[in-house]
Design an enzyme around this catalytic site. Structure first.
Site, PDB file in Angstrom:
ATOM      1  N   ARG A 167       0.712  -1.311   0.009  1.00  0.00           N
ATOM      2  CA  ARG A 167       0.017   0.014  -0.191  1.00  0.00           C
ATOM      3  C   ARG A 167       0.690   1.361  -0.011  1.00  0.00           C
ATOM      4  NH1 ARG A 167      -2.011  -3.669   3.981  1.00  0.00           N
ATOM      5  NH2 ARG A 167      -4.242  -4.257   3.460  1.00  0.00           N
TER       6      ARG A 167
ATOM      7  N   LYS B 201      -1.822  -2.475   7.848  1.00  0.00           N
ATOM      8  CA  LYS B 201      -3.018  -1.921   8.760  1.00  0.00           C
ATOM      9  C   LYS B 201      -2.796  -2.451  10.258  1.00  0.00           C
ATOM     10  CE  LYS B 201      -5.966  -0.714   5.179  1.00  0.00           C
ATOM     11  NZ  LYS B 201      -7.527  -1.020   4.493  1.00  0.00           N
TER      12      LYS B 201
ATOM     13  N   HIS C 263      -3.059   2.542  -5.839  1.00  0.00           N
ATOM     14  CA  HIS C 263      -3.910   1.375  -5.535  1.00  0.00           C
ATOM     15  C   HIS C 263      -3.945   0.700  -6.784  1.00  0.00           C
ATOM     16  CE1 HIS C 263      -6.578  -0.830  -3.204  1.00  0.00           C
ATOM     17  NE2 HIS C 263      -7.284  -0.561  -4.076  1.00  0.00           N
TER      18      HIS C 263
ATOM     19  N   ARG D 210      -1.186  -1.862  -7.006  1.00  0.00           N
ATOM     20  CA  ARG D 210      -1.531  -2.863  -6.095  1.00  0.00           C
ATOM     21  C   ARG D 210      -2.276  -3.898  -6.650  1.00  0.00           C
ATOM     22  NH1 ARG D 210      -1.639  -4.350  -0.489  1.00  0.00           N
ATOM     23  NH2 ARG D 210      -3.819  -4.787   0.218  1.00  0.00           N
TER      24      ARG D 210
ATOM     25  N   HIS E 219      -4.221  -9.021   3.534  1.00  0.00           N
ATOM     26  CA  HIS E 219      -5.603  -9.070   3.721  1.00  0.00           C
ATOM     27  C   HIS E 219      -5.753  -9.912   5.012  1.00  0.00           C
ATOM     28  CE1 HIS E 219      -6.743  -7.772  -0.606  1.00  0.00           C
ATOM     29  NE2 HIS E 219      -6.484  -6.752   0.245  1.00  0.00           N
TER      30      HIS E 219
ATOM     31  N   TYR F 126     -10.311  -9.128  -6.540  1.00  0.00           N
ATOM     32  CA  TYR F 126      -9.287  -9.111  -7.804  1.00  0.00           C
ATOM     33  C   TYR F 126      -9.347 -10.096  -8.577  1.00  0.00           C
ATOM     34  CZ  TYR F 126      -6.742  -6.044  -4.570  1.00  0.00           C
ATOM     35  OH  TYR F 126      -6.832  -4.836  -3.807  1.00  0.00           O
TER      36      TYR F 126
END
Length: 297
Positions: free
Chosen positions: A148, A172, A242, A245, A268, A277
Site C-alpha cells: 500500500r 494496517k 492502489h 497494487r 488481507h 481481484y
C-alpha cells in the site's frame, strides 16, 4: 474536540492501532454528526440520541449529494463510536445496532495491463541520478510487492533484507508481513541506496524512500508520481498506487498464483478482501476454460 470524543480517539490509537489518517477520519465523522445535532436537534449530546436522529442525518447527507459509499463510511465511524460508548458503559443501548448500510454499486477496478507495466519501465526516461532511480524504485516496489502507499512511505532501511531477499512491511493495525523481493528489485534498491548515500542532507536517516531534501516523501507526492509516469503509457481514468497494487494481484492470479498466497502477500485479513481481484481475472479464466475443456475441442 469535544471532551467525550478524546477517550474514543485514545482507544483508536492505543487499542485498535489505527493509522493517524484512519483515526482522523473516524473523529471527523463523529464531530460532523455532533455539528448536525447542534444545528438541527437543539445541541442534543451524542450520548442522548436515538436512531431517528441518525436516520435524519443520513437523509441530509444524501440530499447534499454525498455518495452512498461516503455515507456508509461516516455511519461506520459512528457505529464504532457507539460500540466504544457501550463498552465503556457510557450508554446502555447502541442506537445503531440494527442499522443496515446503504446499497452501493460495486466498482470494478481496472488494473494496468502487463503491456502498460512493461512500457512504463522500458519507455519512460528515468534519469540516472538520485531522483530518477528513486522514482523507478517506487514503481518497481509497488508492482513487485503489492504494498500500500502508506506502507511504501513508511519503509525503513532496516525493513529491507537484500541477503534474504525480503522486505518487512508494517500494514494496517501494525500487522507485520514479510514479502519476497525479485532480483531486479534488489538491484534497483542497491543502486538507489548508492545514490542516497550521496545526498547532502538526510533528515530522516532511518527511512528508505526520501525526497531530494532528505525527508520522508508524502502520500500526495507518491500519488502524483504514479499518475505522471502512467499517463505516458495508459489511457485509463484512474492511475494511482492502489491501481498498481490491484495490478500486482491481478497479474499474479492471471499467471497461476493461488488466492491464499496473494492474500498473504497483500496483507488481507480475509479471503473476501482478496476475491475482488478475481473479477479482473475473468477474461483470462474464460480463455483458459475455452482452451482446456474437452467439450470445446
Amino acid at each position: 474536540m469535544a471532551s467525550n470524543i478524546q477517550p474514543f480517539q485514545d482507544y483508536l490509537v492505543k487499542e485498535k492501532n489505527y493509522s493517524p489518517l484512519t483515526v482522523q477520519a473516524y473523529i471527523s465523522d463523529v464531530q460532523a454528526f455532533q455539528i448536525y445535532l447542534n444545528d438541527f436537534h437543539d445541541s442534543l449530546s451524542l450520548e442522548e440520541i436515538n436512531y431517528s436522529q441518525v436516520r435524519s442525518w443520513i437523509v441530509v447527507l444524501i440530499e447534499n449529494n454525498i455518495s452512498a459509499t461516503s455515507v456508509n463510511r461516516k455511519i461506520s465511524s459512528l457505529k464504532s463510536y457507539y460500540k466504544f460508548l457501550l463498552k465503556t458503559k457510557q450508554i446502555s443501548i447502541n442506537p445503531l445496532l440494527k442499522h443496515k448500510s446503504l446499497k452501493t454499486a460495486k466498482k470494478v477496478q481496472i488494473p494496468f495491463s502487463e503491456k502498460e507495466l512493461q512500457d512504463v519501465f522500458e519507455f519512460n526516461s528515468y534519469s540516472n541520478d538520485f531522483e530518477g532511480i528513486r522514482n523507478q524504485l517506487i514503481i518497481e516496489l509497488f508492482y513487485t510487492t503489492g504494498i500500500r502507499r502508506a506502507e511504501m512511505i513508511n519503509l525503513t532501511l532496516n525493513n529491507v533484507n537484500t541477503v534474504q531477499k525480503t522486505i518487512k512491511v508494517i500494514g494496517k493495525r501494525n500487522k507485520e508481513r514479510i514479502i519476497p523481493l525479485l532480483n531486479c528489485t534488489i538491484e534497483l534498491i542497491e543502486a538507489y541506496k548508492h545514490e542516497r548515500n550521496h545526498l547532502e542532507h538526510v533528515n530522516q536517516k532511518e527511512m528508505l524512500i526520501l525526497s531530494k531534501n532528505g525527508n520522508k516523501v508524502s502520500e500526495s507526492f507518491v500519488y502524483r508520481l504514479i499518475n505522471e509516469y502512467f499517463s505516458t503509457v495508459s489511457q485509463k481514468t484512474k492511475k494511482s498506487p492502489h491501481v498498481l497494487r490491484h495490478s500486482f494481484a491481478t497479474h499474479l492470479l492471471n499467471n497461476g498464483a493461488d488466492l491464499n498466497s496473494v492474500k498473504e502477500l497483500l496483507g488481507h485479513a480475509s479471503l473476501s478482501s482478496t476475491q475482488i481481484y478475481t473479477h479482473s481475472s475473468l477474461a483470462e479464466l474464460k480463455k483458459v476454460y475455452q482452451e482446456a475443456h474437452p467439450r470445446n475441442k
